[in-house]
Scaffold this motif. Structure first.
Motif, PDB file in Angstrom:
ATOM      1  N   ALA A  54      49.216  37.190  44.706  1.00 24.25           N
ATOM      2  CA  ALA A  54      49.388  38.566  44.213  1.00 24.25           C
ATOM      3  C   ALA A  54      48.518  38.767  42.973  1.00 24.25           C
ATOM      4  N   ALA A  55      48.527  37.784  42.083  1.00 20.68           N
ATOM      5  CA  ALA A  55      47.692  37.862  40.882  1.00 20.68           C
ATOM      6  C   ALA A  55      46.218  37.894  41.259  1.00 20.68           C
ATOM      7  N   ASP A  56      45.821  37.088  42.251  1.00 24.15           N
ATOM      8  CA  ASP A  56      44.436  37.097  42.711  1.00 24.15           C
ATOM      9  C   ASP A  56      44.074  38.451  43.313  1.00 24.15           C
ATOM     10  N   SER A  57      45.011  39.070  44.028  1.00 24.48           N
ATOM     11  CA  SER A  57      44.777  40.400  44.600  1.00 24.48           C
ATOM     12  C   SER A  57      44.451  41.398  43.495  1.00 24.48           C
ATOM     13  N   GLN A  58      45.243  41.362  42.433  1.00 23.80           N
ATOM     14  CA  GLN A  58      45.035  42.260  41.304  1.00 23.80           C
ATOM     15  C   GLN A  58      43.704  41.980  40.616  1.00 23.80           C
ATOM     16  N   HIS A  59      43.399  40.723  40.435  1.00 25.38           N
ATOM     17  CA  HIS A  59      42.159  40.321  39.776  1.00 25.38           C
ATOM     18  C   HIS A  59      40.954  40.839  40.571  1.00 25.38           C
ATOM     19  N   ILE A  60      40.944  40.609  41.880  1.00 24.67           N
ATOM     20  CA  ILE A  60      39.815  41.033  42.709  1.00 24.67           C
ATOM     21  C   ILE A  60      39.709  42.560  42.731  1.00 24.67           C
ATOM     22  N   ALA A  61      40.830  43.251  42.886  1.00 24.65           N
ATOM     23  CA  ALA A  61      40.801  44.722  42.891  1.00 24.65           C
ATOM     24  C   ALA A  61      40.233  45.250  41.569  1.00 24.65           C
ATOM     25  N   ALA A  62      40.585  44.621  40.464  1.00 27.95           N
ATOM     26  CA  ALA A  62      40.081  45.056  39.157  1.00 27.95           C
ATOM     27  C   ALA A  62      38.574  44.878  39.053  1.00 27.95           C
ATOM     28  N   GLU A  63      38.043  43.823  39.639  1.00 28.80           N
ATOM     29  CA  GLU A  63      36.595  43.602  39.608  1.00 28.80           C
ATOM     30  C   GLU A  63      35.855  44.714  40.349  1.00 28.80           C
ATOM     31  N   PHE A  64      36.460  45.210  41.428  1.00 31.37           N
ATOM     32  CA  PHE A  64      35.839  46.289  42.195  1.00 31.37           C
ATOM     33  C   PHE A  64      35.996  47.639  41.506  1.00 31.37           C
ATOM     34  N   SER A  65      37.212  47.979  41.123  1.00 35.00           N
ATOM     35  CA  SER A  65      37.448  49.320  40.576  1.00 35.00           C
ATOM     36  C   SER A  65      36.957  49.448  39.140  1.00 35.00           C
ATOM     37  N   GLY A  66      36.929  48.362  38.426  1.00 34.59           N
ATOM     38  CA  GLY A  66      36.382  48.376  37.072  1.00 34.59           C
ATOM     39  C   GLY A  66      34.906  48.052  37.113  1.00 34.59           C
ATOM     40  N   ARG A  67      34.594  46.825  36.812  1.00 37.42           N
ATOM     41  CA  ARG A  67      33.207  46.363  36.828  1.00 37.42           C
ATOM     42  C   ARG A  67      33.243  44.866  37.023  1.00 37.42           C
ATOM     43  N   ILE A  69      29.782  42.510  37.389  1.00 40.14           N
ATOM     44  CA  ILE A  69      28.673  42.041  36.551  1.00 40.14           C
ATOM     45  C   ILE A  69      27.853  43.212  36.032  1.00 40.14           C
ATOM     46  N   LYS A  70      27.422  44.078  36.928  1.00 35.97           N
ATOM     47  CA  LYS A  70      26.531  45.153  36.484  1.00 35.97           C
ATOM     48  C   LYS A  70      27.271  46.472  36.390  1.00 35.97           C
ATOM     49  N   GLU A  71      26.701  47.360  35.605  1.00 33.26           N
ATOM     50  CA  GLU A  71      27.265  48.698  35.496  1.00 33.26           C
ATOM     51  C   GLU A  71      27.034  49.443  36.802  1.00 33.26           C
ATOM     52  N   ARG A  72      28.087  49.992  37.358  1.00 37.49           N
ATOM     53  CA  ARG A  72      28.031  50.774  38.588  1.00 37.49           C
ATOM     54  C   ARG A  72      29.275  51.612  38.643  1.00 37.49           C
ATOM     55  N   ARG A  73      29.323  52.514  39.607  1.00 41.03           N
ATOM     56  CA  ARG A  73      30.510  53.349  39.757  1.00 41.03           C
ATOM     57  C   ARG A  73      31.699  52.473  40.157  1.00 41.03           C
ATOM     58  N   GLY A 177      36.477  35.583  46.041  1.00 40.81           N
ATOM     59  CA  GLY A 177      36.614  36.977  45.637  1.00 40.81           C
ATOM     60  C   GLY A 177      35.489  37.401  44.709  1.00 40.81           C
ATOM     61  N   HIS A 178      35.137  36.544  43.756  1.00 46.08           N
ATOM     62  CA  HIS A 178      34.034  36.848  42.848  1.00 46.08           C
ATOM     63  C   HIS A 178      32.704  36.936  43.597  1.00 46.08           C
ATOM     64  N   ILE A 179      32.491  36.045  44.542  1.00 47.30           N
ATOM     65  CA  ILE A 179      31.249  36.069  45.313  1.00 47.30           C
ATOM     66  C   ILE A 179      31.146  37.362  46.124  1.00 47.30           C
ATOM     67  N   ILE A 180      32.241  37.765  46.736  1.00 48.78           N
ATOM     68  CA  ILE A 180      32.241  39.019  47.501  1.00 48.78           C
ATOM     69  C   ILE A 180      31.930  40.197  46.576  1.00 48.78           C
ATOM     70  N   CYS A 181      32.517  40.215  45.391  1.00 49.54           N
ATOM     71  CA  CYS A 181      32.198  41.260  44.406  1.00 49.54           C
ATOM     72  C   CYS A 181      30.714  41.251  44.074  1.00 49.54           C
ATOM     73  N   GLU A 182      30.148  40.084  43.891  1.00 55.86           N
ATOM     74  CA  GLU A 182      28.734  40.010  43.530  1.00 55.86           C
ATOM     75  C   GLU A 182      27.847  40.482  44.680  1.00 55.86           C
ATOM     76  N   ILE A 183      28.204  40.140  45.920  1.00 55.43           N
ATOM     77  CA  ILE A 183      27.455  40.626  47.081  1.00 55.43           C
ATOM     78  C   ILE A 183      27.449  42.152  47.090  1.00 55.43           C
ATOM     79  N   VAL A 184      28.622  42.748  46.895  1.00 54.53           N
ATOM     80  CA  VAL A 184      28.725  44.211  46.893  1.00 54.53           C
ATOM     81  C   VAL A 184      27.950  44.788  45.709  1.00 54.53           C
ATOM     82  N   ASP A 185      28.103  44.175  44.521  1.00 62.83           N
ATOM     83  CA  ASP A 185      27.395  44.634  43.328  1.00 62.83           C
ATOM     84  C   ASP A 185      25.883  44.689  43.568  1.00 62.83           C
TER      85      ASP A 185
END
Length: 190
Positions: A54-67, A69-73, A177-185
């Motif tokens: 559950a904590a990992d779910s929140q962490h990953i969601a925050a990386e997407f909805s917040g930021r 590595i790079k500035e993006r929407r 989760g971080h790698i997936i965020c970076e791929i999307v970023d």
């Protein structure tokens, strides 16, 4: 066992599991591409699990909805683990096994991505949400460990961290989760 032995053992296990998990790069890449494709089509990512997951779910969601590595929407990612009123109401009225499925029923649409996280792959509330998501046309992905459990039967792709030690599995889940965020970023238009 003294403190240094505990530390050495943890780092050695981490390195071994990390090395084995790196062999799943094609699966991780595929999941990252699918998340990107969904988001670029205006779909959302729904993430859920129990306890540390559950904590990992929140962490990953925050990386997407917040930021990340790079500035993006901000990107549409929601952890289904955070609203205590929803969780306790559904748990009270329908049972704990329904806490994620009911939320998927309420907010998921065809083409959204569901990411269920369970170290054993056998968490019934995660499985029920994934099964329901598949019925309504969501992409269903999992992060689990060891053999993958029942999640193997309800995921389009279930990434199995090659370990039966919960802590090591969770460490790899957040790395994935971080790698997936970076791929999307890297692909998303700022």
């Amino acid at each position: 066992m003294n403190n240094l032995s505990i530390i050495d053992k943890a780092f050695n296990e981490h390195r071994e599991v990390s090395s084995l998990t790196s062999l799943l790069s094609k699966e991780i890449s595929f999941m990252g591409e699918e998340v990107y494709n969904a988001i670029s089509l205006g779909k959302k990512l729904l993430i859920f699990g129990n306890g540390g997951s559950a904590a990992d779910s929140q962490h990953i969601a925050a990386e997407f909805s917040g930021r990340f590595i790079k500035e993006r929407r901000g990107l549409p990612a929601i952890a289904l683990t955070t609203d205590t009123s929803v969780l306790t109401a559904i748990g009270n009225d329908y049972g704990f096994d329904e806490i994620f499925r009911r939320q998927v029923e309420a907010i998921a649409n065809k083409g959204d991505v569901l990411l269920g996280i369970s170290t054993s792959g056998n968490s019934q509330n995660v499985i029920k949400a994934l099964e329901y998501g598949k019925l309504i046309g969501c992409k269903t992905f999992g992060l689990s460990g060891n053999s993958g459990g029942e999640m193997n039967n309800c995921c389009d792709l279930n990434i199995l961290v090659p370990s039966n030690v919960t802590a090591r599995i969770q460490e790899m889940h957040i790395l994935i989760g971080h790698i997936i965020c970076e791929i999307v970023d890297e692909k998303i238009i700022v």
